[in-house]
Motif scaffolding. Structure first.
Motif, PDB file in Angstrom:
ATOM      1  N   GLU A  48      17.713  20.579  35.856  1.00  0.00           N
ATOM      2  CA  GLU A  48      17.146  20.548  34.502  1.00  0.00           C
ATOM      3  C   GLU A  48      15.688  20.976  34.509  1.00  0.00           C
ATOM      4  OE1 GLU A  48      17.793  16.627  33.012  1.00  0.00           O
ATOM      5  OE2 GLU A  48      19.911  16.982  32.555  1.00  0.00           O
ATOM      6  N   LEU A  49      14.921  20.494  35.466  1.00  0.00           N
ATOM      7  CA  LEU A  49      13.497  20.826  35.521  1.00  0.00           C
ATOM      8  C   LEU A  49      13.273  22.287  35.877  1.00  0.00           C
ATOM      9  CD1 LEU A  49      12.184  17.614  37.299  1.00  0.00           C
ATOM     10  CD2 LEU A  49      11.784  18.276  34.923  1.00  0.00           C
ATOM     11  N   ARG A  50      14.185  22.872  36.621  1.00  0.00           N
ATOM     12  CA  ARG A  50      14.066  24.291  36.976  1.00  0.00           C
ATOM     13  C   ARG A  50      14.086  25.175  35.724  1.00  0.00           C
ATOM     14  NH1 ARG A  50      17.642  24.521  41.168  1.00  0.00           N
ATOM     15  NH2 ARG A  50      15.986  24.322  42.732  1.00  0.00           N
ATOM     16  N   LYS A  51      14.665  24.689  34.640  1.00  0.00           N
ATOM     17  CA  LYS A  51      14.758  25.471  33.402  1.00  0.00           C
ATOM     18  C   LYS A  51      13.554  25.275  32.490  1.00  0.00           C
ATOM     19  CE  LYS A  51      19.786  24.833  33.509  1.00  0.00           C
ATOM     20  NZ  LYS A  51      20.928  24.146  32.830  1.00  0.00           N
ATOM     21  N   ASP A  52      12.642  24.367  32.841  1.00  0.00           N
ATOM     22  CA  ASP A  52      11.480  24.069  32.001  1.00  0.00           C
ATOM     23  C   ASP A  52      10.407  25.136  32.246  1.00  0.00           C
ATOM     24  OD1 ASP A  52       8.956  22.927  31.054  1.00  0.00           O
ATOM     25  OD2 ASP A  52      10.050  21.032  30.850  1.00  0.00           O
ATOM     26  N   GLU A  53      10.244  26.046  31.283  1.00  0.00           N
ATOM     27  CA  GLU A  53       9.349  27.192  31.462  1.00  0.00           C
ATOM     28  C   GLU A  53       7.885  26.772  31.566  1.00  0.00           C
ATOM     29  OE1 GLU A  53       9.914  30.316  28.635  1.00  0.00           O
ATOM     30  OE2 GLU A  53      12.114  30.223  28.753  1.00  0.00           O
ATOM     31  N   ALA A  54       7.503  25.736  30.845  1.00  0.00           N
ATOM     32  CA  ALA A  54       6.103  25.328  30.847  1.00  0.00           C
ATOM     33  C   ALA A  54       5.706  24.693  32.177  1.00  0.00           C
ATOM     34  CB  ALA A  54       5.821  24.373  29.694  1.00  0.00           C
ATOM     35  N   ILE A  55       6.580  23.872  32.745  1.00  0.00           N
ATOM     36  CA  ILE A  55       6.284  23.305  34.056  1.00  0.00           C
ATOM     37  C   ILE A  55       6.105  24.422  35.070  1.00  0.00           C
ATOM     38  CG2 ILE A  55       7.199  21.925  35.967  1.00  0.00           C
ATOM     39  CD1 ILE A  55       8.468  20.060  33.979  1.00  0.00           C
ATOM     40  N   GLN A  83       7.734  26.975  23.668  1.00  0.00           N
ATOM     41  CA  GLN A  83       6.471  27.082  22.930  1.00  0.00           C
ATOM     42  C   GLN A  83       5.279  26.747  23.820  1.00  0.00           C
ATOM     43  OE1 GLN A  83       6.060  25.878  18.841  1.00  0.00           O
ATOM     44  NE2 GLN A  83       8.195  25.202  18.755  1.00  0.00           N
ATOM     45  N   GLN A  84       5.437  25.733  24.654  1.00  0.00           N
ATOM     46  CA  GLN A  84       4.334  25.333  25.525  1.00  0.00           C
ATOM     47  C   GLN A  84       4.039  26.417  26.560  1.00  0.00           C
ATOM     48  OE1 GLN A  84       4.839  21.860  28.189  1.00  0.00           O
ATOM     49  NE2 GLN A  84       3.008  21.016  27.201  1.00  0.00           N
ATOM     50  N   ALA A  85       5.081  27.047  27.086  1.00  0.00           N
ATOM     51  CA  ALA A  85       4.872  28.136  28.042  1.00  0.00           C
ATOM     52  C   ALA A  85       4.128  29.298  27.384  1.00  0.00           C
ATOM     53  CB  ALA A  85       6.212  28.605  28.602  1.00  0.00           C
ATOM     54  N   LYS A  86       4.463  29.606  26.145  1.00  0.00           N
ATOM     55  CA  LYS A  86       3.762  30.674  25.429  1.00  0.00           C
ATOM     56  C   LYS A  86       2.299  30.298  25.191  1.00  0.00           C
ATOM     57  CE  LYS A  86       7.719  32.802  23.105  1.00  0.00           C
ATOM     58  NZ  LYS A  86       8.350  33.148  21.799  1.00  0.00           N
ATOM     59  N   GLN A  87       2.054  29.012  24.899  1.00  0.00           N
ATOM     60  CA  GLN A  87       0.675  28.533  24.738  1.00  0.00           C
ATOM     61  C   GLN A  87      -0.121  28.755  26.026  1.00  0.00           C
ATOM     62  OE1 GLN A  87       0.072  24.311  25.038  1.00  0.00           O
ATOM     63  NE2 GLN A  87      -1.357  24.284  23.310  1.00  0.00           N
ATOM     64  N   ILE A  88       0.495  28.436  27.158  1.00  0.00           N
ATOM     65  CA  ILE A  88      -0.182  28.596  28.446  1.00  0.00           C
ATOM     66  C   ILE A  88      -0.460  30.072  28.723  1.00  0.00           C
ATOM     67  CG2 ILE A  88       0.081  28.301  30.938  1.00  0.00           C
ATOM     68  CD1 ILE A  88       1.747  25.760  30.281  1.00  0.00           C
ATOM     69  N   ARG A  89       0.491  30.935  28.426  1.00  0.00           N
ATOM     70  CA  ARG A  89       0.274  32.366  28.655  1.00  0.00           C
ATOM     71  C   ARG A  89      -0.835  32.910  27.764  1.00  0.00           C
ATOM     72  NH1 ARG A  89       6.291  32.523  27.985  1.00  0.00           N
ATOM     73  NH2 ARG A  89       7.121  31.935  30.033  1.00  0.00           N
ATOM     74  N   ALA A  90      -0.877  32.437  26.517  1.00  0.00           N
ATOM     75  CA  ALA A  90      -1.951  32.869  25.614  1.00  0.00           C
ATOM     76  C   ALA A  90      -3.309  32.403  26.134  1.00  0.00           C
ATOM     77  CB  ALA A  90      -1.697  32.330  24.211  1.00  0.00           C
ATOM     78  N   SER A 113      -1.936  20.425  28.481  1.00  0.00           N
ATOM     79  CA  SER A 113      -0.964  20.491  27.392  1.00  0.00           C
ATOM     80  C   SER A 113      -0.011  19.318  27.556  1.00  0.00           C
ATOM     81  CB  SER A 113      -0.206  21.820  27.410  1.00  0.00           C
ATOM     82  OG  SER A 113       0.471  22.045  26.194  1.00  0.00           O
ATOM     83  N   SER A 114       0.149  18.548  26.508  1.00  0.00           N
ATOM     84  CA  SER A 114       0.800  17.242  26.616  1.00  0.00           C
ATOM     85  C   SER A 114       2.294  17.339  26.321  1.00  0.00           C
ATOM     86  CB  SER A 114       0.103  16.266  25.667  1.00  0.00           C
ATOM     87  OG  SER A 114       0.629  14.969  25.814  1.00  0.00           O
ATOM     88  N   THR A 115       2.859  16.238  25.863  1.00  0.00           N
ATOM     89  CA  THR A 115       4.285  16.181  25.544  1.00  0.00           C
ATOM     90  C   THR A 115       4.556  16.463  24.075  1.00  0.00           C
ATOM     91  OG1 THR A 115       4.070  13.787  25.288  1.00  0.00           O
ATOM     92  CG2 THR A 115       4.840  14.590  27.406  1.00  0.00           C
ATOM     93  N   LEU A 116       3.523  16.922  23.354  1.00  0.00           N
ATOM     94  CA  LEU A 116       3.737  17.361  21.976  1.00  0.00           C
ATOM     95  C   LEU A 116       2.754  18.470  21.657  1.00  0.00           C
ATOM     96  CD1 LEU A 116       1.418  16.276  19.652  1.00  0.00           C
ATOM     97  CD2 LEU A 116       2.272  14.104  20.508  1.00  0.00           C
TER      98      LEU A 116
END
Length: 339
Positions: free
Chosen positions: A295-302, A220-227, A205-208
């Protein structure tokens, strides 16, 4: 632990301000950066594929060269546009490159992105079938490629061959066992992530991505990964999948870093691809290491991904890009528990 690699688009420009002024520079510097990243302890060297552009294009000569130069680092793409590819010829190229690298290829495939030319895949001899879209064409080529990687015979042998054949139908050679499980799909939507899970390939999953809910990009990206993971579980695959996300992340540790990236974008943005698809583009991160960690700690997709690909400004040269990678590995990754 999280695998950390770099992703290069391999831009080149004859501009005097560019450290990568020709296609030859882009290729040779890509090999040098992969070797430098391996020495630094990075886990992956990944390359983007674009056609009709002053960027990296045909990936397999580069992947084979990196494989011959290195010994440990994963070598991959993010992504190969399958609309342009002959699946069977690609399977031969991929098998050869993987054997040269000792089984380290991690190939990211996709339908592709907006291009430099109109319907560029037509110039390569490919076109959608009746009722197909160009996205369908890319997925059809991907499925044929994956089938070829299984190493199952499908071609009727000549009864009077030049060389003796093994018994039964013939497969493509060279075959690299295990490569089928190291294929990824670059997904820009939840639906294609679910399709990839059912197909049994890893997820990039990229940067868009398509703006499907109006929420921040990383949410949104984190939800994509969970799906994707849920679809993988429902499909009943025997192994655990891998998931990567890409980010532009710069630790500001010296004056040069601050000059280049001290005033970078720090918010998501909205745009349109293919004229009518609303997309959300993820923010870049550039800050002093302590602030960057917060800041990165808050990034759900990472947090959801097992692999992080750092997009690098390759025209700034091998030495500077090695510094960018080292700064993340040394000053940021330990604070996040990635190392």
């Amino acid at each position: 632990m999280k695998k950390i690699g770099f992703l290069s688009f391999g831009h080149w420009s004859p501009s005097p301000h560019s450290g990568t002024r020709s296609a030859g520079d882009a290729l040779l510097q890509s090999i040098d950066l992969a070797a430098a990243a391996e020495e630094l302890g990075a886990d992956g060297a990944y390359f983007r594929v674009h056609h009709f552009a002053r960027q990296l294009a045909s990936p397999f000569p580069l992947l084979a060269a990196v494989g011959a130069r290195t010994s440990r680092i994963e070598i991959g793409t993010a992504v190969i546009d399958m609309r342009y590819e002959n699946p069977l010829y690609m399977a031969e190229d991929a098998g050869a490159a993987d054997l040269i690298a000792g089984g380290r290829l991690q190939l990211g495939l996709s339908r592709g992105s907006p291009e430099q030319v109109i319907d560029g895949w037509r110039y390569f001899g490919y076109a959608p079938g009746d009722g197909e879209s160009d996205a369908d064409l890319g997925r059809r080529h991907a499925e044929a490629f994956l089938q070829a990687l299984k190493g199952v015979g499908f071609a009727q042998p000549n009864p009077r061959p030049m060389f003796p054949n093994p018994p039964g139908l013939l497969r493509l050679e060279p075959h690299s066992p295990g490569l089928r499980e190291r294929i990824w799909w670059g997904s820009g939507s939840n639906a294609t992530a679910i399709w990839a899970a059912k197909l049994g390939v890893n997820l990039q999953s990229s940067t868009l991505k398509d703006d499907e809910t109006g929420e921040p990009f990383h949410v949104q990206q984190a939800k994509q990964i969970r799906a994707y993971r849920e679809a993988w579980k429902e499909a009943g695959h025997a192994r655990e999948p891998r998931v990567s996300v890409s980010r532009s992340i710069f630790a500001l540790v010296n004056d040069q870093d601050r000059a280049y990236f001290g005033n970078g974008k720090d918010a998501d943005s909205i745009g349109y691809i293919d004229d009518n698809t609303r997309a959300i583009f993820g923010r870049s991160y550039a800050a002093e290491p302590e602030r960057l960690i917060e800041e990165l700690r808050k990034d759900e997709a990472i947090a959801e991904a097992d692999t992080l690909l750092l997009t690098v400004p390759n025209q700034l040269g091998v030495a500077y890009n090695a510094h960018v990678i080292e700064a993340i590995l040394k000053h940021v990754a330990p604070g996040l528990g990635w190392r």
